[in-house]
Design an enzyme around this catalytic site. Sequence first.
Site, PDB file in Angstrom:
ATOM      1  N   LYS A 156      -2.645  -0.941   2.541  1.00  0.00           N
ATOM      2  CA  LYS A 156      -1.269  -1.428   2.457  1.00  0.00           C
ATOM      3  C   LYS A 156      -1.001  -1.671   0.979  1.00  0.00           C
ATOM      4  O   LYS A 156      -1.561  -2.576   0.379  1.00  0.00           O
ATOM      5  CB  LYS A 156      -1.094  -2.719   3.260  1.00  0.00           C
ATOM      6  CG  LYS A 156       0.293  -3.341   3.119  1.00  0.00           C
ATOM      7  CD  LYS A 156       0.372  -4.685   3.830  1.00  0.00           C
ATOM      8  CE  LYS A 156       1.737  -5.343   3.611  1.00  0.00           C
ATOM      9  NZ  LYS A 156       1.822  -6.687   4.222  1.00  0.00           N
ATOM     10  N   THR A 163       2.692 -12.751   5.910  1.00  0.00           N
ATOM     11  CA  THR A 163       3.897 -13.114   6.665  1.00  0.00           C
ATOM     12  C   THR A 163       3.572 -14.089   7.783  1.00  0.00           C
ATOM     13  O   THR A 163       4.434 -14.855   8.223  1.00  0.00           O
ATOM     14  CB  THR A 163       4.573 -11.844   7.219  1.00  0.00           C
ATOM     15  OG1 THR A 163       4.771 -10.921   6.146  1.00  0.00           O
ATOM     16  CG2 THR A 163       5.904 -12.149   7.853  1.00  0.00           C
ATOM     17  N   VAL A 173       3.946  -1.273   6.545  1.00  0.00           N
ATOM     18  CA  VAL A 173       3.605  -2.572   7.122  1.00  0.00           C
ATOM     19  C   VAL A 173       4.784  -3.467   6.789  1.00  0.00           C
ATOM     20  O   VAL A 173       4.977  -3.863   5.640  1.00  0.00           O
ATOM     21  CB  VAL A 173       2.284  -3.134   6.573  1.00  0.00           C
ATOM     22  CG1 VAL A 173       1.974  -4.476   7.231  1.00  0.00           C
ATOM     23  CG2 VAL A 173       1.138  -2.152   6.825  1.00  0.00           C
ATOM     24  N   TYR A 220      -5.506  -4.436   1.517  1.00  0.00           N
ATOM     25  CA  TYR A 220      -4.154  -4.924   1.202  1.00  0.00           C
ATOM     26  C   TYR A 220      -4.087  -5.251  -0.279  1.00  0.00           C
ATOM     27  O   TYR A 220      -4.747  -6.177  -0.749  1.00  0.00           O
ATOM     28  CB  TYR A 220      -3.877  -6.153   2.064  1.00  0.00           C
ATOM     29  CG  TYR A 220      -2.525  -6.803   1.905  1.00  0.00           C
ATOM     30  CD1 TYR A 220      -1.450  -6.164   1.294  1.00  0.00           C
ATOM     31  CD2 TYR A 220      -2.314  -8.089   2.415  1.00  0.00           C
ATOM     32  CE1 TYR A 220      -0.218  -6.776   1.178  1.00  0.00           C
ATOM     33  CE2 TYR A 220      -1.082  -8.704   2.314  1.00  0.00           C
ATOM     34  CZ  TYR A 220      -0.038  -8.051   1.694  1.00  0.00           C
ATOM     35  OH  TYR A 220       1.192  -8.670   1.585  1.00  0.00           O
TER      36      TYR A 220
END
Length: 294
Positions: A163, A47, A205, A135
Amino acid sequence: MLDFGRLVTAMVTPFNQDQEIDLKETKKLVDHLIATGTEAIVVAGTTGESPTLTKDEKLLLFEKVLEFANGRAKVIAGTGTNNTKTSIELTKAAEQIGVDGVMLVAPYYNKPSQEGLYNHFKAIAAETKLPIMIYNIPGRTGVNIQAKTLIELSKIDNIVSVKEASGDLTQMGEIIKNTADDFYLYSGDDKLTLPVLSIGGYGIVSVASHLVGDQMKDMINSYLKGNNSLAASIHLDLLEFFEAIFVAPNPAPIKYLLNNNGFNVGSVRLPLVTVTDEQSNYLNQVYQKIMDRN
């Protein structure tokens, strides 16, 4: 074990008109996130447009967000790349700066085997004392960290959380069932926050928390207090928003909405492009519905 909290925000990177990092707006955004329930901030993640940030830009962001947070929220540095050596170097630099943890994305593009994935993360973990969040986002990396691999990685002392953005609740359930109680699984999809909590996940998250952090915190707290009907009601109220902010590649939609609501975070860097007029109208309509209800 360091607890990153239940609500973690993967923060956008604010850019000015020249598409350089805007530190003044970064501070404003950090203050806003903390005020609306964010307990930890991921810096230079997907992001945050990590593929277009230079090493120096990432290090600047790590340093400044740590300074701006000033102990009010944990700072998690996005130091994962598809190059193990580079990831180690960036992780060491982040540790020197003083961040609270690092997030390591699965290596993208080169599509390693499960053995390769395991050894990649193991090699990085051996070079840092920082707690690590792995992740897993197969839709962007082209490779899925399978449950069996993640379970083995969880046995490494400083690999403390994952995540999970695979969208596979069965895989997530297998990980939760077969890892220690102090290994935390976070949803990587806003719309799966409540479902993941319901199977034993720890938190989210989030991208949505840039603008609906208070509501998400209320949803999480309601669930934890046993008020499942209220948690479900909040989830259903936010569901259209969770979908809308991915109407175009992240973070273009959330950056558009932030710009439209008092945060001058700028545009996305190429190869991403801003949302279309049709998409922006849709985003405005969906967000306005939420504002009208609150």
